[in-house]
Write a protein that holds these residues in place. Structure first.
Motif, PDB file in Angstrom:
ATOM      1  N   PRO A   1       9.869  -3.144   3.109  1.00  0.00           N
ATOM      2  CA  PRO A   1       8.421  -3.256   2.883  1.00  0.00           C
ATOM      3  C   PRO A   1       7.600  -2.259   3.692  1.00  0.00           C
ATOM      4  CG  PRO A   1       9.244  -5.158   4.098  1.00  0.00           C
ATOM      5  CD  PRO A   1      10.431  -4.334   3.722  1.00  0.00           C
ATOM      6  N   SER A   2       8.183  -1.672   4.736  1.00  0.00           N
ATOM      7  CA  SER A   2       7.422  -0.713   5.538  1.00  0.00           C
ATOM      8  C   SER A   2       7.731   0.736   5.162  1.00  0.00           C
ATOM      9  CB  SER A   2       7.711  -0.937   7.025  1.00  0.00           C
ATOM     10  OG  SER A   2       9.087  -0.723   7.283  1.00  0.00           O
ATOM     11  N   SER A   3       8.446   0.951   4.045  1.00  0.00           N
ATOM     12  CA  SER A   3       8.739   2.321   3.623  1.00  0.00           C
ATOM     13  C   SER A   3       7.456   3.012   3.164  1.00  0.00           C
ATOM     14  CB  SER A   3       9.774   2.330   2.500  1.00  0.00           C
ATOM     15  OG  SER A   3       9.204   1.868   1.307  1.00  0.00           O
ATOM     16  N   ALA A   4       7.493   4.339   3.153  1.00  0.00           N
ATOM     17  CA  ALA A   4       6.312   5.119   2.774  1.00  0.00           C
ATOM     18  C   ALA A   4       5.895   4.831   1.333  1.00  0.00           C
ATOM     19  CB  ALA A   4       6.595   6.607   2.953  1.00  0.00           C
ATOM     20  N   VAL A   5       6.875   4.660   0.470  1.00  0.00           N
ATOM     21  CA  VAL A   5       6.568   4.377  -0.937  1.00  0.00           C
ATOM     22  C   VAL A   5       5.883   3.019  -1.066  1.00  0.00           C
ATOM     23  CG1 VAL A   5       7.574   3.970  -3.204  1.00  0.00           C
ATOM     24  CG2 VAL A   5       8.437   5.826  -1.793  1.00  0.00           C
ATOM     25  N   MET A   6       6.416   2.012  -0.397  1.00  0.00           N
ATOM     26  CA  MET A   6       5.828   0.675  -0.471  1.00  0.00           C
ATOM     27  C   MET A   6       4.426   0.666   0.142  1.00  0.00           C
ATOM     28  SD  MET A   6       7.713  -1.255  -2.204  1.00  0.00           S
ATOM     29  CE  MET A   6       7.049  -2.861  -1.866  1.00  0.00           C
ATOM     30  N   THR A   7       4.248   1.398   1.236  1.00  0.00           N
ATOM     31  CA  THR A   7       2.925   1.486   1.856  1.00  0.00           C
ATOM     32  C   THR A   7       1.929   2.141   0.902  1.00  0.00           C
ATOM     33  OG1 THR A   7       3.987   1.682   4.024  1.00  0.00           O
ATOM     34  CG2 THR A   7       1.680   2.310   3.886  1.00  0.00           C
ATOM     35  N   SER A   8       2.371   3.190   0.225  1.00  0.00           N
ATOM     36  CA  SER A   8       1.499   3.859  -0.748  1.00  0.00           C
ATOM     37  C   SER A   8       1.142   2.916  -1.890  1.00  0.00           C
ATOM     38  CB  SER A   8       2.181   5.102  -1.317  1.00  0.00           C
ATOM     39  OG  SER A   8       2.343   6.070  -0.336  1.00  0.00           O
ATOM     40  N   PHE A   9       2.132   2.207  -2.394  1.00  0.00           N
ATOM     41  CA  PHE A   9       1.860   1.288  -3.498  1.00  0.00           C
ATOM     42  C   PHE A   9       0.951   0.145  -3.064  1.00  0.00           C
ATOM     43  CE2 PHE A   9       5.276   3.359  -5.850  1.00  0.00           C
ATOM     44  CZ  PHE A   9       4.716   3.377  -7.119  1.00  0.00           C
ATOM     45  N   LYS A  10       1.099  -0.311  -1.841  1.00  0.00           N
ATOM     46  CA  LYS A  10       0.203  -1.366  -1.335  1.00  0.00           C
ATOM     47  C   LYS A  10      -1.229  -0.855  -1.281  1.00  0.00           C
ATOM     48  CE  LYS A  10       2.969  -4.810  -0.421  1.00  0.00           C
ATOM     49  NZ  LYS A  10       2.905  -6.037  -1.156  1.00  0.00           N
ATOM     50  N   SER A  11      -1.413   0.405  -0.845  1.00  0.00           N
ATOM     51  CA  SER A  11      -2.777   0.940  -0.800  1.00  0.00           C
ATOM     52  C   SER A  11      -3.323   1.134  -2.215  1.00  0.00           C
ATOM     53  CB  SER A  11      -2.825   2.244  -0.005  1.00  0.00           C
ATOM     54  OG  SER A  11      -2.227   3.290  -0.711  1.00  0.00           O
TER      55      SER A  11
END
Length: 119
Positions: free
Chosen positions: A27-37
């Motif tokens: 959940p803290s990967s760059a892709v997941m962070t981008s998708f969360k934003s």
């Protein structure tokens, strides 16, 4: 074919593999962070769109009520009362229009055009 079972694309994957893939996602990967934003931005925009749709409907309803009230002006004996009541209703419409304007500050109005155009 002899009417047998037709194989589909997703039949090649064992059942439950998708569930395992979800469990392995960091959940803290760059892709997941981008998708969360992206999710937050889209949710915020959708909420604003829905608020604007509601304001537009309220403007339309209050405007119609005011128009119908003013149609009674010629046939009603208490014309001044009807005019003062219509002024109160128009003030409510003006407040709603100000709310729409405040929602659109800093936004591209054309993205929300369909939400507000009926009002």
């Amino acid at each position: 074919g002899s009417g047998g079972f037709r194989k589909r694309k997703h039949d090649n994957f064992p059942h439950g593999q998708r569930r395992e893939e979800k469990e392995n996602v960091n959940p803290s990967s760059a892709v997941m962070t981008s998708f969360k934003s992206f999710q937050l931005e889209l949710d915020t925009r959708h909420d604003k769109y829905e608020r604007l749709v509601k304001l537009s409907r309220d403007i339309t309803i209050e405007s119609k009520r005011t128009i119908f009230l003013l149609h009674r002006f010629t046939s009603a004996p208490n014309g001044e009362e009807i005019l003062s009541e219509s002024e109160v209703k128009l003030d409510a419409v003006r407040r709603k229009i100000r709310q729409v304007a405040q929602e659109l500050v800093g936004e591209d109005m054309y993205q929300f055009h369909r939400a507000i155009s009926p009002g």
